[in-house]
Design a protein around this motif. Structure first.
Motif, PDB file in Angstrom:
ATOM      1  N   TRP A 292      -7.832  -1.341 -13.608  1.00  0.00           N
ATOM      2  CA  TRP A 292      -6.692  -2.071 -14.184  1.00  0.00           C
ATOM      3  C   TRP A 292      -7.181  -3.226 -15.064  1.00  0.00           C
TER       4      TRP A 292
ATOM      5  N   GLU B 130      -9.653   0.544  -8.071  1.00  0.00           N
ATOM      6  CA  GLU B 130      -8.489   0.661  -8.939  1.00  0.00           C
ATOM      7  C   GLU B 130      -8.274  -0.632  -9.726  1.00  0.00           C
TER       8      GLU B 130
ATOM      9  N   ARG C 114       1.771  -2.193  -5.286  1.00  0.00           N
ATOM     10  CA  ARG C 114       1.040  -1.149  -6.014  1.00  0.00           C
ATOM     11  C   ARG C 114       1.990  -0.092  -6.579  1.00  0.00           C
TER      12      ARG C 114
ATOM     13  N   PHE D 231      -7.831  -2.161  -2.883  1.00  0.00           N
ATOM     14  CA  PHE D 231      -7.832  -1.271  -4.041  1.00  0.00           C
ATOM     15  C   PHE D 231      -8.876  -1.716  -5.072  1.00  0.00           C
TER      16      PHE D 231
ATOM     17  N   TYR E 265      -3.350 -11.737  -8.341  1.00  0.00           N
ATOM     18  CA  TYR E 265      -3.632 -11.317  -6.971  1.00  0.00           C
ATOM     19  C   TYR E 265      -4.537 -12.330  -6.289  1.00  0.00           C
TER      20      TYR E 265
ATOM     21  N   SER F 165       2.597   2.410  -0.189  1.00  0.00           N
ATOM     22  CA  SER F 165       1.686   1.852  -1.198  1.00  0.00           C
ATOM     23  C   SER F 165       1.330   2.877  -2.269  1.00  0.00           C
TER      24      SER F 165
END
Lengths: 382, 290
Positions: free
Chosen positions: B178, B174, B141, B171, B161, B76
């Motif tokens: 994004w 993160e 990822r 995540f 997602y 990942s």
């Protein structure tokens, strides 16, 4: 390219056969057929009188019986109860050991160069063909099996042409026998009419060298025609056949054929066929650790696609039903195998038929797939 | 030794060396364990000895715990920074429990990397659509990180997602980063949500907006049923099957095509996959218990 140093023919008598075993035993562990627990199996062999002298076998769906022959033939039977694969691909092969003392961890491969290579003595053409299949499945791969590679490299093969096939045999239809194909070091054809003798042919430089040291006499036309006749007669007497025409397509294209559900009603998913099969190569890696010891071992052990665990992921098995597992085995063996390795996974030895406790016949299952859905086998009009 | 015997011996040594390199693991030390959700952690590992693990986005390793066993786990981490080996592991069984329980300083074993990658570069000059379901975001990822490292080479980059609940989102920090980028489209959806959830609820397929079918490379990973529906939807929108890639999961013991467990008819998922073109596996996925 024809090899000038191979293909020599000569004749050995029974003492000569012993001389061959002795010569092999000087450098190899000799493994050959012998009677044990009411069956012909492969095991360490020192003397030719350990061979199944005067013994034959009756093999058919779900049935194996030894019988006495009327002659003193030493190779007068069909496929041994156990295939030769365990001598190059043992049921349990240690792979690596991990040493973890709490502060440092190290991993060591387990790979001892065998002190004495194995000589397979008196195996059949189906076993020879199976070794060639394993070479493709285990050696000619992106990551080859190093343990198989090492055992295989030292292997010396004395094949005994099959002159007494059993009712379970179908090697003729698979193109793998009864006369051995390529890959042997020495080939023996036993002749029992008249003088008990063996027509021996070399198939490799190593075989040629060994043959030159044996007490042989030159082969004449009588020996050659007797050997040809024995093999022709063996081929003609083979009653079972695999319907190979278009079989791969029938298997790959009919995952929903009712024959799969039908066979699942009889199949016990015991895995006997995969154990008896000389080409089944599926394994699992198992980890063993002892309490209080810093060393754990990883070993590769034979596995079978007939177990529910075989396809287990988180959430359950992919193949929960026996129907799906039988389909996997047979579709792989005779269909997907060709796609993967360019050769069928079946060598026609018939062991899966003999050793199936409910007598499921893979050749009959192949015929069932060729029938349109709904048409029953052995249908008779009143 | 004769010349041919020497050759045979050298061939054997090469076979054995290649075999052992694939089948004997290397120890890796856990540098960090970060909790993602109630049952999922991301481990960052470094080799105890030897070099780091170069890998392609989409590949996996056989990750093990000494004395317990090993399982196939997708990488990942960031393929452009292979010094840190990252694995995002969900605690669903005996071995994955032991892996997910590892703490900084513990040593695990690693074989690999194995299998095919996403082939992210094939999408250069066009749009890339990433569709992930649940833990399926983990192997995607690296693809997203690779895309972002070379962002100028691609037109639009989209991440869709779907997670079960807001608590199952991987995540999360993160993802927030994004979502704040102007060169990346991120859409999220959950199957079940508490009243406090302000995001979307429903299947990830519902997130698929308009696509430029001929210019789109789609990378899909999630439960098989989700991948089938996403593929159907993308095909319906005209994306060629050859431009849809799926990451398959099967039981694996060796990871290198020798043990037989991962077979999907003629395919070894570990060698021929785990990333497949959709047209290679769609028909096989439709057969029950294949």
């Amino acid at each position: 390219m024809p090899n000038q140093s191979t293909g020599t023919e000569a004749v050995l008598d029974l003492p000569g056969l012993q001389a061959l075993v002795d010569a092999l035993a000087a450098t190899h562990t000799v493994i050959g057929p012998q009677v044990s627990d009411g069956a012909i199996v492969l095991g360490p062999l020192a003397r030719v009188d350990q061979l199944p002298v005067g013994m034959g076998d009756d093999q058919d769906a779900g049935s194996y019986r030894l019988r006495e022959r009327t002659d003193r033939a030493v190779f007068g039977y069909a496929a041994s109860a156990v295939p030769a694969k365990r001598w190059v691909f043992p049921p349990r092969e240690p792979m690596s050991r991990t040493h973890d003392d709490g502060t440092t961890v190290s991993v060591e491969p387990v790979l001892a160069r065998p002190q004495r290579p194995v000589a397979l003595f008196g195996v059949r053409s189906c076993d020879l063909a199976a070794l060639a299949v394993h070479d493709r499945a285990l050696l000619a791969r992106p990551v080859p099996d190093p343990w198989y590679a090492q055992r295989r490299a030292g292997l010396f093969i004395v094949v005994a042409a099959c002159t007494t096939p059993a009712r379970s045999c179908f090697c003729v239809s698979m193109g793998t026998g009864p006369a051995p194909g390529a890959g042997f070091d020495l080939s023996l054809t036993e002749l029992v009419e008249g003088e008990h003798r063996f027509l021996v042919t070399s198939g490799s430089p190593a075989g040629e060298q060994l043959l030159a040291r044996l007490p042989t006499r030159a082969a004449d036309t009588v020996d050659r025609s007797a050997a040809d006749a024995a093999l022709r007669q063996a081929a003609e007497s083979m009653t079972r056949a695999m319907p190979t025409d278009g079989l791969a397509a029938l298997l790959l294209g009919q995952p929903e054929h009712p024959a799969w559900a039908e066979v699942a009603q009889r199949c016990l998913a015991c895995g006997n066929c995969t154990l008896a099969c000389p080409t089944c190569f599926c394994t699992s890696i198992v980890e063993t650790a002892e309490l209080g010891s810093p060393v754990s071992e990883r070993a590769r052990v034979w596995d079978s696609c007939f177990t529910a665990d075989f396809s287990h992921m988180h959430g359950g098995s992919v193949r929960t039903g026996i129907s799906a597992r039988y389909r996997q085995w047979m579709t792989h063996k005779l269909g997907a195998w060709v796609e993967q390795f360019g050769v069928s996974g079946c060598v026609g030895c018939g062991r899966c038929i003999t050793w199936c406790p409910v007598g499921i016949d893979i050749t009959e299952q192949a015929r069932a797939l060729a029938r349109p859905a709904g048409q029953e086998p052995r249908e008779r009009k009143p | 030794m004769s010349e041919s015997a020497q050759e045979a011996s050298a061939d054997l040594d090469a076979l054995v060396a290649t075999g052992l390199a694939g089948l004997v693991p290397r120890p890796f030390r856990v540098d960090r364990s970060r909790r993602e959700t109630a049952d999922t952690v991301t481990l960052t590992l470094a080799p105890v000895t030897g070099g780091s693990l170069e890998f392609a986005a989409g590949q996996f390793t056989m990750l093990g715990v000494p004395g317990v066993g090993e399982v196939p786990i997708s990488i990942s981490g960031d393929p452009t920074w292979p010094d840190a080996l990252q694995h995002t592991v969900r605690d669903v069984g005996g071995v994955s429990h032991a892996i997910a329980s590892a703490r900084a300083g513990d040593v695990l074993t690693v074989r690999g990397p194995f299998g095919t990658g996403w082939g992210v570069g094939d999408g250069e000059g066009g749009d890339v659509l990433i569709v992930a379901g649940g833990i399926g975001l983990a192997p995607l990822r690296p693809a997203l990180l690779e895309l972002l490292a070379h962002r100028h080479r691609y037109r639009t980059v989209t991440l869709l997602y779907g997670a079960r609940t807001p608590q199952d989102i991987l995540f999360a920090e993160e993802l927030a980063g994004w979502r704040g980028r102007f060169d990346l489209e991120v859409e999220l959806s959950v199957d079940y949500a508490p009243p406090s959830w302000r995001g979307r609820v429903g299947l990830v397929t519902a997130l698929i907006a308009s696509v430029a079918p001929e210019q789109t490379l789609a990378l899909v990973c999630g439960p098989e049923v989700m991948m089938r529906f996403v593929t159907t939807e993308l095909l319906h929108r005209g994306v060629p099957a050859g431009q849809i890639r799926l990451s398959m999961e099967r039981a694996m013991s060796c990871g290198v095509g020798l043990c037989g467990h991962c077979q999907l008819r003629e395919l070894f998922v570990c060698l021929d996959g785990p990333v497949f073109r959709a047209d290679r596996v769609l028909g096989l996925m439709a057969v029950e218990e294949l």
